[in-house]
Motif scaffolding. Structure first.
Motif, PDB file in Angstrom:
ATOM      1  N   LYS A 146       0.918  -1.077  -0.042  1.00  0.00           N
ATOM      2  CA  LYS A 146      -0.077  -0.065  -0.130  1.00  0.00           C
ATOM      3  C   LYS A 146       0.884   1.179   0.159  1.00  0.00           C
ATOM      4  N   VAL A 147       2.027   1.232   0.742  1.00  0.00           N
ATOM      5  CA  VAL A 147       2.958   2.612   0.824  1.00  0.00           C
ATOM      6  C   VAL A 147       3.679   2.688  -0.501  1.00  0.00           C
ATOM      7  N   THR A 148       3.810   1.437  -1.177  1.00  0.00           N
ATOM      8  CA  THR A 148       4.708   1.801  -2.416  1.00  0.00           C
ATOM      9  C   THR A 148       3.773   2.062  -3.614  1.00  0.00           C
ATOM     10  N   SER A 149       2.493   1.692  -3.284  1.00  0.00           N
ATOM     11  CA  SER A 149       1.592   2.057  -4.724  1.00  0.00           C
ATOM     12  C   SER A 149       0.626   3.379  -4.276  1.00  0.00           C
ATOM     13  N   ARG A 150       0.948   4.230  -3.224  1.00  0.00           N
ATOM     14  CA  ARG A 150       0.284   5.383  -3.008  1.00  0.00           C
ATOM     15  C   ARG A 150      -0.021   6.104  -4.517  1.00  0.00           C
ATOM     16  N   SER A 151      -1.068   6.902  -4.362  1.00  0.00           N
ATOM     17  CA  SER A 151      -1.219   7.827  -5.584  1.00  0.00           C
ATOM     18  C   SER A 151      -0.845   9.164  -5.250  1.00  0.00           C
ATOM     19  N   THR A 152      -0.692   9.470  -3.956  1.00  0.00           N
ATOM     20  CA  THR A 152      -0.094  10.695  -3.435  1.00  0.00           C
ATOM     21  C   THR A 152       1.094  10.568  -2.552  1.00  0.00           C
ATOM     22  N   PRO A 153       1.799  11.688  -2.691  1.00  0.00           N
ATOM     23  CA  PRO A 153       3.249  11.392  -1.774  1.00  0.00           C
ATOM     24  C   PRO A 153       2.945  11.333  -0.268  1.00  0.00           C
ATOM     25  N   VAL A 154       3.715  10.887   0.417  1.00  0.00           N
ATOM     26  CA  VAL A 154       3.541  10.883   2.013  1.00  0.00           C
ATOM     27  C   VAL A 154       3.908  12.220   2.293  1.00  0.00           C
ATOM     28  N   GLN A 155       3.003  12.771   3.121  1.00  0.00           N
ATOM     29  CA  GLN A 155       3.040  14.168   3.563  1.00  0.00           C
ATOM     30  C   GLN A 155       4.435  14.369   4.409  1.00  0.00           C
ATOM     31  N   SER A 156       4.891  13.341   4.986  1.00  0.00           N
ATOM     32  CA  SER A 156       6.177  13.693   5.662  1.00  0.00           C
ATOM     33  C   SER A 156       7.413  13.358   5.102  1.00  0.00           C
ATOM     34  N   TRP A 157       8.275  14.235   4.815  1.00  0.00           N
ATOM     35  CA  TRP A 157       9.640  13.551   4.242  1.00  0.00           C
ATOM     36  C   TRP A 157      10.409  12.775   4.977  1.00  0.00           C
ATOM     37  N   PHE A 158      10.246  13.254   6.415  1.00  0.00           N
ATOM     38  CA  PHE A 158      11.159  12.685   7.575  1.00  0.00           C
ATOM     39  C   PHE A 158      10.785  11.283   7.730  1.00  0.00           C
ATOM     40  N   LEU A 159       9.417  10.964   7.612  1.00  0.00           N
ATOM     41  CA  LEU A 159       8.807   9.551   7.984  1.00  0.00           C
ATOM     42  C   LEU A 159       8.484   8.723   6.877  1.00  0.00           C
ATOM     43  N   ASP A 160       8.702   9.473   5.511  1.00  0.00           N
ATOM     44  CA  ASP A 160       8.135   8.645   4.284  1.00  0.00           C
ATOM     45  C   ASP A 160       8.938   7.278   4.253  1.00  0.00           C
ATOM     46  N   LEU A 161       8.383   6.269   4.583  1.00  0.00           N
ATOM     47  CA  LEU A 161       8.987   4.797   4.454  1.00  0.00           C
ATOM     48  C   LEU A 161       9.804   4.554   3.135  1.00  0.00           C
ATOM     49  N   ASN A 162       9.040   4.999   2.112  1.00  0.00           N
ATOM     50  CA  ASN A 162       9.849   4.916   0.636  1.00  0.00           C
ATOM     51  C   ASN A 162      11.241   5.497   0.494  1.00  0.00           C
ATOM     52  N   LEU A 163      11.357   6.446   1.458  1.00  0.00           N
ATOM     53  CA  LEU A 163      12.849   7.030   1.837  1.00  0.00           C
ATOM     54  C   LEU A 163      13.573   6.545   2.743  1.00  0.00           C
ATOM     55  N   VAL A 164      13.001   6.101   3.888  1.00  0.00           N
ATOM     56  CA  VAL A 164      13.733   5.822   5.166  1.00  0.00           C
ATOM     57  C   VAL A 164      14.231   4.245   4.963  1.00  0.00           C
ATOM     58  N   LEU A 165      13.568   3.325   3.955  1.00  0.00           N
ATOM     59  CA  LEU A 165      14.050   2.199   3.867  1.00  0.00           C
ATOM     60  C   LEU A 165      15.351   2.351   2.999  1.00  0.00           C
ATOM     61  N   GLY A 166      15.584   3.230   2.222  1.00  0.00           N
ATOM     62  CA  GLY A 166      16.882   3.458   1.515  1.00  0.00           C
ATOM     63  C   GLY A 166      17.913   3.143   2.589  1.00  0.00           C
ATOM     64  N   TYR A 167      17.643   3.805   3.579  1.00  0.00           N
ATOM     65  CA  TYR A 167      18.894   3.730   4.749  1.00  0.00           C
ATOM     66  C   TYR A 167      18.753   2.450   5.422  1.00  0.00           C
ATOM     67  N   TRP A 168      17.587   1.770   5.809  1.00  0.00           N
ATOM     68  CA  TRP A 168      17.419   0.772   6.793  1.00  0.00           C
ATOM     69  C   TRP A 168      17.204  -0.908   5.887  1.00  0.00           C
ATOM     70  N   GLN A 169      17.170  -0.740   4.740  1.00  0.00           N
ATOM     71  CA  GLN A 169      16.895  -1.825   4.072  1.00  0.00           C
ATOM     72  C   GLN A 169      17.858  -2.758   3.583  1.00  0.00           C
ATOM     73  N   GLY A 170      19.219  -2.457   3.713  1.00  0.00           N
ATOM     74  CA  GLY A 170      20.434  -3.004   3.569  1.00  0.00           C
ATOM     75  C   GLY A 170      20.180  -4.483   4.260  1.00  0.00           C
ATOM     76  N   ASN A 171      20.427  -5.611   3.725  1.00  0.00           N
ATOM     77  CA  ASN A 171      20.551  -6.836   4.126  1.00  0.00           C
ATOM     78  C   ASN A 171      21.687  -7.648   4.322  1.00  0.00           C
ATOM     79  N   ASP A 172      22.811  -7.054   3.895  1.00  0.00           N
ATOM     80  CA  ASP A 172      23.890  -8.107   3.877  1.00  0.00           C
ATOM     81  C   ASP A 172      25.047  -7.929   4.733  1.00  0.00           C
ATOM     82  N   GLY A 173      24.508  -6.869   5.760  1.00  0.00           N
ATOM     83  CA  GLY A 173      25.375  -6.594   6.648  1.00  0.00           C
ATOM     84  C   GLY A 173      26.623  -5.596   6.538  1.00  0.00           C
TER      85      GLY A 173
END
Lengths: 397, 397
Positions: free
Chosen positions: B218-245
């Protein structure tokens, strides 16, 4: 689960932040947690507000840390001051100008971008042209110390121009605070945000903000609610505005990050002990020493001297050098962190920070010695001994 | 400025949070700061995500701490999952249900409130009626452990009902996590947020969140941008999603609160050492002992037994007793903090927390002894010795 306590490797932090944290600050973090409505905590909060006013050179009653990193400090300024349809002129000369634009759009505002080259200060003439072309603009936003490039803009002049055209101003002082002269009241800045992890020698996670009476009046007279509940100053102030040192006037909004605030308090006590002007002077002096050494190594600073920040030095990566390999070697061999380039400067520069507790003679010598050795080892001629001497002679002045 | 280092008084924290922080956690906070993109930090982040999955009983890849307090965790769920015009059913039986409603409105959503009495669990029948009356609802939001009243709702049943009507679910587990059985995957919760400062024995300032694959879609298919830049998971995940250590896949979003994350990591390591089920059991056992003592003092718990949280005990203030004076005496004489009532329960209850490291036999005896003494001293008959015996005999079982 097989997981044990995390023991971080000791590092020297000379990137774009976080900077080295002073041991007095980490010691403060470890003090016993007390309640966020405890009268003793409330008294500490009042001291903290006073210390922030000292650091920011302001008497603004609304001066306090937002309970989240610098980016949330930025968002606090925009969500409270921008209403849907508001036109905002954003001076953009790096990553953080771009992020400001993004904030305007997400608040439903209309962003007019005044673009300058990365690595240069904002051009006041371009701002003036934009103000004339957009007489309906309500706000001007600019970055004092562009962390992505190391450029310092003339905030005093930019704010004057904005006010002449009846605009309020938002200033990003994340990397500036404590490292570069910043005069919130004398320059008439309406809203400013900063970060704990740069020239204050504190850990990341808090964002000092300060709003002038005029900016606060705009917040309290909005015709639409602030879109963020967490960052709505109309609510946050219910917790932070108590001024009698007691807890009686504080009401619960969110649970304050108690221990992080101990750390910021300690960092600001240390800044007051040193003196804010002395801190600016130290950052300047150490920058000159690092610069002398870097130039002796044959390296070039990207930003022209008059627009250069002392606390963040963007250095051009010499041709034929693998910039990421150099950073990896510095980290692996010397536990020394320097920063990579961002955005338009990615792959082209290193960012060497001399912020807060990192701005010390021993860090300068370590950085020059390590960088010179690694460059030599990778086949790039550099006279490390001469660089150290050049830095030392600047430090001895 | 004449300000010196802040030395907090030592307190025992038995209010609604923050709870007592374990010394291993404060020691972790004080470890040397390293860079937020350091490979060593990146490896710690991966461990932290795994530990949170363990604590939340989920395999959700999107499981991480938001860099701000629990209220920002709440806002993260709403700004990412609610689009303007979306209808959201909010089950409200205390302060935090009300705050959820406020979040929906600020996201441009339409909130349908299912109201229950303060001090009671959410009534599943009322939710079912609302779901039938609003077939166009897209989300159901509810609070697992209402910190303002001490009531525990049947989240498993509420989520089942929501799913039967094709709604996603947002669950507030701020006070629940670590103290009450919570099964994110088994119950099918779509988005959950928690807090670091309650049953995890950590300092305040971080908000673990977890999103199911369905919620993330649902988050990645929104038709409108998340109103918060700081809490937008589409962006936050760029930092947290690494999975190779390693750090290679992480990109800068905001500067993570490095030392605060050390603290949360340590708290979660301790939870894994104890075992999550053992932690639930400890909270339950200690609650029974406190309850026995309170009842022997002649005090009544507000929430009916079947709906009662073990980690937060709302106690009715006896007639004729000045509730604020009692709390002040406990703090001044015994360095013991208990909480006041909020909202509809302000002035009517004390909130006594047994969360995380505060949920210990010695805290129970201190609380009963101090409360009994103060009540007696203020003229309210209470048999403190009998209360201590009652608690001790429950602890001895």
């Amino acid at each position: 689960m097989q997981v044990s306590s995390f023991q971080p490797p000791p590092r020297t932090l000379m990137g774009p932040g976080p900077a080295d944290v002073h041991p007095r600050v980490t010691a403060a973090l470890a003090r016993p947690t007390i309640g966020h409505l405890d009268p003793a905590f409330s008294a500490m909060m009042e001291e903290l507000k006073g210390l922030l006013r000292y650091a920011l050179r302001t008497d603004n009653p609304l001066t306090m840390p937002v309970s989240a990193p610098g980016s949330a400090g930025m968002e606090t300024c925009f969500v409270n001051l921008v209403e849907p349809g508001d036109k905002v002129i954003v001076c953009s000369n790096g990553v953080f100008g771009g992020r400001m634009r993004e904030n305007v759009v997400r608040c439903g505002g209309e962003a007019v971008v005044v673009a300058d080259d990365w690595g240069r200060a904002v051009d006041p003439q371009k701002l003036e042209d934009a103000l004339k072309a957009h007489p309906d603009a309500k706000l001007v936003a600019c970055v004092h110390a562009e962390t992505s490039t190391g450029a310092c803009s003339d905030v005093k002049t930019l704010v004057e121009l904005a006010h002449r055209h009846d605009c309020l101003t938002i200033v990003d002082a994340v990397t500036a605070l404590g490292g570069s002269p910043l005069e919130v009241d004398a320059w008439g800045i309406d809203a400013v945000y900063a970060g704990s992890q740069k020239c204050l020698s504190c850990t990341p996670g808090l964002a000092p903000v300060s709003f002038s009476e005029r900016a606060l009046a705009k917040v309290t007279s909005r015709s639409t609610p602030v879109q963020s509940w967490f960052l709505d100053l109309n609510l946050v102030l219910g917790y932070w505005q108590g001024n009698d040192g007691g807890s009686s006037k504080r009401s619960y909004h969110h649970t304050a990050p108690v221990n992080a605030l101990y750390g910021l308090h300690e960092a600001l006590v240390m800044l007051a002990e040193e003196g804010i002007e002395q801190s600016w002077e130290r950052h300047h002096r150490n920058h000159l020493a690092l610069r002398a050494g870097l130039e002796t190594l044959g390296l070039e600073l990207v930003v022209p001297e008059a627009e250069r920040l002392p606390q963040l030095n963007a250095v051009a990566v010499p041709g034929g050098v693998d910039e990421a390999a150099v950073r990896a070697r510095l980290l692996d061999t010397y536990d020394l962190e320097i920063g990579a380039g961002l955005g338009a400067l990615a792959g082209k520069v290193w960012r060497i920070g001399l912020m807060g507790y990192s701005s010390r003679p021993e860090n300068i010598l370590l950085c020059l010695g390590a960088l010179g050795s690694v460059l030599n080892d990778m086949g790039h001629q550099a006279d490390t001994g001469a660089a150290l001497s050049a830095a030392q002679s600047m430090l001895a002045r």
